[in-house]
Design a protein around this motif. Structure first.
Motif, short mmCIF file in Angstrom:
data_model
loop_
_atom_site.label_atom_id
_atom_site.label_comp_id
_atom_site.label_asym_id
_atom_site.label_seq_id
_atom_site.Cartn_x
_atom_site.Cartn_y
_atom_site.Cartn_z
N MET A 167 0.87 -1.34 -0.06
CA MET A 167 0.08 -0.02 -0.04
C MET A 167 0.88 1.18 0.00
SD MET A 167 -2.91 1.10 2.90
CE MET A 167 -3.71 -0.49 2.36
N VAL A 168 2.07 1.33 0.80
CA VAL A 168 2.89 2.50 0.98
C VAL A 168 3.38 2.72 -0.65
CG1 VAL A 168 5.10 3.28 1.76
CG2 VAL A 168 3.37 2.08 3.28
N ILE A 169 3.88 1.41 -1.05
CA ILE A 169 4.58 1.67 -2.41
C ILE A 169 3.56 2.42 -3.53
CG2 ILE A 169 5.45 0.41 -4.39
CD1 ILE A 169 6.84 -1.50 -2.36
N ALA A 170 2.27 1.92 -3.37
CA ALA A 170 1.33 2.32 -4.41
C ALA A 170 0.96 3.70 -4.08
CB ALA A 170 -0.08 1.50 -4.19
N VAL A 171 0.76 3.95 -2.81
CA VAL A 171 0.71 5.55 -2.55
C VAL A 171 1.62 6.37 -3.08
CG1 VAL A 171 0.19 7.35 -0.72
CG2 VAL A 171 -1.07 5.16 -0.74
N PHE A 172 2.89 5.99 -2.89
CA PHE A 172 4.23 6.81 -3.27
C PHE A 172 4.35 6.91 -4.48
CE2 PHE A 172 8.66 6.53 -4.77
CZ PHE A 172 8.93 7.81 -4.07
N TRP A 173 3.86 5.55 -5.36
CA TRP A 173 3.81 5.65 -6.83
C TRP A 173 2.63 6.94 -7.32
CZ3 TRP A 173 0.40 4.84 -10.71
CH2 TRP A 173 0.77 4.86 -11.95
N LEU A 174 1.62 7.10 -6.62
CA LEU A 174 0.54 7.84 -7.09
C LEU A 174 1.17 9.17 -6.71
CD1 LEU A 174 -2.49 6.06 -5.88
CD2 LEU A 174 -2.02 6.28 -8.22
N PHE A 175 1.82 9.44 -5.69
CA PHE A 175 1.95 10.88 -5.39
C PHE A 175 3.20 11.09 -6.19
CE2 PHE A 175 5.24 13.59 -2.97
CZ PHE A 175 4.03 14.50 -2.71
N ALA A 176 4.19 10.38 -6.63
CA ALA A 176 5.26 10.75 -7.64
C ALA A 176 4.75 10.95 -8.87
CB ALA A 176 6.24 9.43 -7.54
N MET A 177 3.70 10.23 -9.30
CA MET A 177 2.97 10.26 -10.67
C MET A 177 2.31 11.79 -10.68
SD MET A 177 3.66 8.23 -12.93
CE MET A 177 5.27 8.22 -11.75
N LEU A 178 1.55 12.20 -9.42
CA LEU A 178 1.15 13.53 -9.48
C LEU A 178 2.01 14.73 -9.40
CD1 LEU A 178 -1.49 15.16 -9.20
CD2 LEU A 178 -1.25 14.67 -6.51
N THR A 179 3.12 14.57 -8.63
CA THR A 179 4.10 15.48 -8.67
C THR A 179 4.85 15.69 -10.00
OG1 THR A 179 5.59 14.00 -7.63
CG2 THR A 179 4.64 15.41 -6.27
N THR A 180 5.15 14.50 -10.50
CA THR A 180 5.95 14.51 -11.81
C THR A 180 5.11 15.23 -12.94
OG1 THR A 180 7.09 12.35 -11.21
CG2 THR A 180 7.17 13.13 -13.40
N THR A 181 3.86 14.81 -13.01
CA THR A 181 2.99 15.37 -13.95
C THR A 181 2.82 17.16 -13.61
OG1 THR A 181 1.47 13.48 -13.82
CG2 THR A 181 0.46 15.46 -14.85
N VAL A 182 2.82 17.52 -12.28
CA VAL A 182 2.73 18.99 -12.27
C VAL A 182 4.11 19.40 -12.84
CG1 VAL A 182 2.41 20.84 -10.65
CG2 VAL A 182 1.11 18.85 -10.26
N ALA A 183 4.85 18.89 -12.52
CA ALA A 183 6.38 19.46 -12.61
C ALA A 183 6.61 19.38 -14.19
CB ALA A 183 7.51 18.72 -11.97
N THR A 184 6.52 18.46 -14.97
CA THR A 184 6.53 18.22 -16.28
C THR A 184 5.64 18.94 -17.40
OG1 THR A 184 6.88 15.67 -16.07
CG2 THR A 184 6.23 16.30 -18.27
N HIS A 185 4.39 19.23 -16.57
CA HIS A 185 3.42 20.29 -17.10
C HIS A 185 4.08 21.65 -17.33
CE1 HIS A 185 -0.13 22.47 -18.26
NE2 HIS A 185 -0.16 22.92 -17.02
N ARG A 186 4.62 22.06 -16.05
CA ARG A 186 5.19 23.20 -15.62
C ARG A 186 6.34 23.31 -16.55
NH1 ARG A 186 5.55 25.09 -9.86
NH2 ARG A 186 6.15 27.07 -11.23
N ALA A 187 6.91 22.54 -16.75
CA ALA A 187 8.50 22.52 -17.70
C ALA A 187 8.10 22.75 -19.10
CB ALA A 187 9.40 21.63 -17.26
N LEU A 188 7.14 21.80 -19.47
CA LEU A 188 6.85 21.60 -20.86
C LEU A 188 5.96 22.66 -21.23
CD1 LEU A 188 7.00 17.76 -21.47
CD2 LEU A 188 8.84 19.41 -21.72
N MET A 189 4.82 23.27 -20.57
CA MET A 189 4.14 24.34 -21.14
C MET A 189 4.89 25.42 -21.24
SD MET A 189 1.18 23.61 -21.54
CE MET A 189 1.98 22.31 -22.38
N GLY A 190 5.99 25.61 -20.58
CA GLY A 190 6.82 26.79 -20.68
C GLY A 190 7.51 26.86 -22.15
#
Length: 473
Positions: A167-190
């Motif tokens: 469960m911890v690994i799954a939650v960490f994966w989801l959190f990592a995906m969320l933060t990576t999506t936001v960071a990738t969006h901000r970087a590539l939208m620039g």
């Protein structure tokens, strides 16, 4: 993030980066989970094996040193009849017909090694049986000793811990995906915004530059490179235009003299040469028209845009005059012009330039519309701040791949369009006049034919972008 922005982000490197990171992180998490589970179950197996093996060795030593009576006394205290004990013992003669353990006691023997222990742990589906780790040793040729230890509680605890780790690994994966999506969006939208602004500058005004202060620090170098590229393109384009403008300006005067001399020579030549003189005069007129159009385009592109205090012009009146001028031409070619205009406010503009712009568009529509075709002209409001003029024909149209090229100077399209007479400056002049009025042009498919849409701002704002608000289309 609107649908257009989301689509643009998906089409960039963002989805590929995010997918690759998600797959790598999921693989790493799965590998970590498998390693943790294997280590946990292996440690349990080692503990059980050491415990049971130690008890077997102890009882075997008791038997060989103190005899059968002492062994029977110890084993009798925790026989298999006591199902509340954690560790049970059983002595059996090999000649007996009973099973290795008491027939009325349910258990599963896990003495077949680590692999079998792990497999039984995965596929255990009998909730009525208690898990037991048992080992058997022959004390003499006729006597066997079996020692078993229950481990259901330990196994349940490990299962609970392994589940929590998953469960911890799954939650960490989801959190990592969320933060990576936001960071990738901000970087590539620039980078996407930089690309959009570069495209707008290339299409609208090469004098514009990318704003360096509005981007994140890691994109400033990219902005600097983009601005340097724009400077280089502007200088190269200006050089080419200067050469062509100088040639047009220098040749217009001698060409005008040549035409005048041909005009004066015409009455003096024999009748059989008059047609030749007329052809030469026509060629001179075409060349002068090209030179004048080229100089007019350069003047409009080099000069500032129309002032906010320019006089008000009625687009309805301008269009009506142009339509009345071209209706006889259209009638001769069998083409119908359908003109409809809504009431719209006047715009800031120059009547002669606007008339020339619409004349060029309508003239092209008549040229490339076959007999029996229709040219529909519409004037309408577009949103709260714009007026749109639509000129749609049912002719051959322009392929989508060429629509960005037709505004270039001297560009001639596909062979079917090149059959018509022209110098390839008409749409370049149209674009220059539109830019002068802070308007924008779109070329779309009319299925069949070409649909030209010109957007005019009702109010001029020097800080306002030239691109119309397409969200209301």
């Amino acid at each position: 993030m609107n649908s257009g922005t989301a689509k643009a982000w998906v089409q960039t490197l963002g989805l590929q980066l995010l997918s690759g990171f998600a797959a790598a992180l999921a693989l790493g998490g799965a590998l970590l989970f498998v390693i943790f589970a294997l280590v946990s179950y292996t440690n349990l197996y080692s503990t059980l094996h050491s415990d049971v093996q130690g008890r077997v060795q102890f009882l075997s030593e008791v038997y060989h040193t103190q005899g059968m009576e002492r062994l029977t006394e110890i084993v009798g205290r925790q026989g298999f009849s006591d199902d509340s004990a954690d560790v049970l013992y059983f002595l059996q003669m090999k000649s007996a017909e009973t099973s290795a353990l008491a027939p009325d006691f349910a258990y599963r023997d896990d003495t077949l090694g680590l692999v079998q222990f792990l497999l039984q742990g995965l596929y255990w589906n009998n909730e009525t049986e208690r898990r037991m780790f048992a080992e058997t040793e022959s004390l003499n040729p006729e006597l066997r000793l079996t020692v078993g230890r229950f481990y259901q509680d330990e196994f349940d605890a490990i299962n609970y811990l392994v589940g929590k780790v998953a469960m911890v690994i799954a939650v960490f994966w989801l959190f990592a995906m969320l933060t990576t999506t936001v960071a990738t969006h901000r970087a590539l939208m620039g980078t996407h915004r930089i690309g959009t602004e570069l495209r707008a500058i290339m299409q609208k005004n090469l004098e514009g530059r990318l704003p360096r202060e509005a981007v994140t620090p890691y994109l400033k170098d990219l902005v600097d490179v983009g601005n340097e590229m724009l400077d280089h393109v502007a200088m190269s384009l200006q050089g080419v235009r200067s050469v062509s403008d100088n040639i047009a300006h220098d040749l217009r005067t001698p060409l005008t003299r040549l035409r005048n001399k041909l005009t004066q020579l015409k009455p003096r030549v024999p009748k059989e040469y008059e047609s030749t003189i007329d052809e030469l005069l026509s060629d001179c007129d075409d060349l002068l028209a090209s030179f004048n159009a080229l100089l007019r385009i350069s003047m409009l592109e080099a000069g500032s845009q129309i002032r906010t205090d320019a006089k008000q012009v009625s687009l309805r009146v301008v269009l009506q005059d142009v339509v009345e001028m071209y209706e006889p031409v259209a009638h001769d070619t069998g083409v119908l012009i359908d003109f409809q205009a809504e009431y719209v406010e006047q715009i800031n503009g120059e009547t002669d330039l606007l008339g020339q712009m619409f004349a060029n568009i309508i003239d092209n529509a008549i040229k490339f519309t076959p007999s029996g075709g229709v040219i529909r002209i519409r004037l309408e409001r577009f949103g709260a701040e714009q007026v749109r003029v639509i000129i749609a024909d049912s002719g051959v149209g322009i392929p989508e791949a060429e629509r960005k090229q037709v505004f270039r100077r001297f560009y001639r399209g596909e062979p079917s369009r090149s059959e018509h007479k022209g110098h390839g400056l008409g749409l370049s002049l149209v674009q220059a006049i539109a830019f002068y009025h802070r308007a924008s042009i779109e070329l779309k498919d009319n299925d069949p034919g070409l649909r030209v849409q010109v957007y005019f701002p009702l109010t001029l704002d020097v800080t306002r972008s030239l691109a119309p608000d397409r969200a209301q289309a």
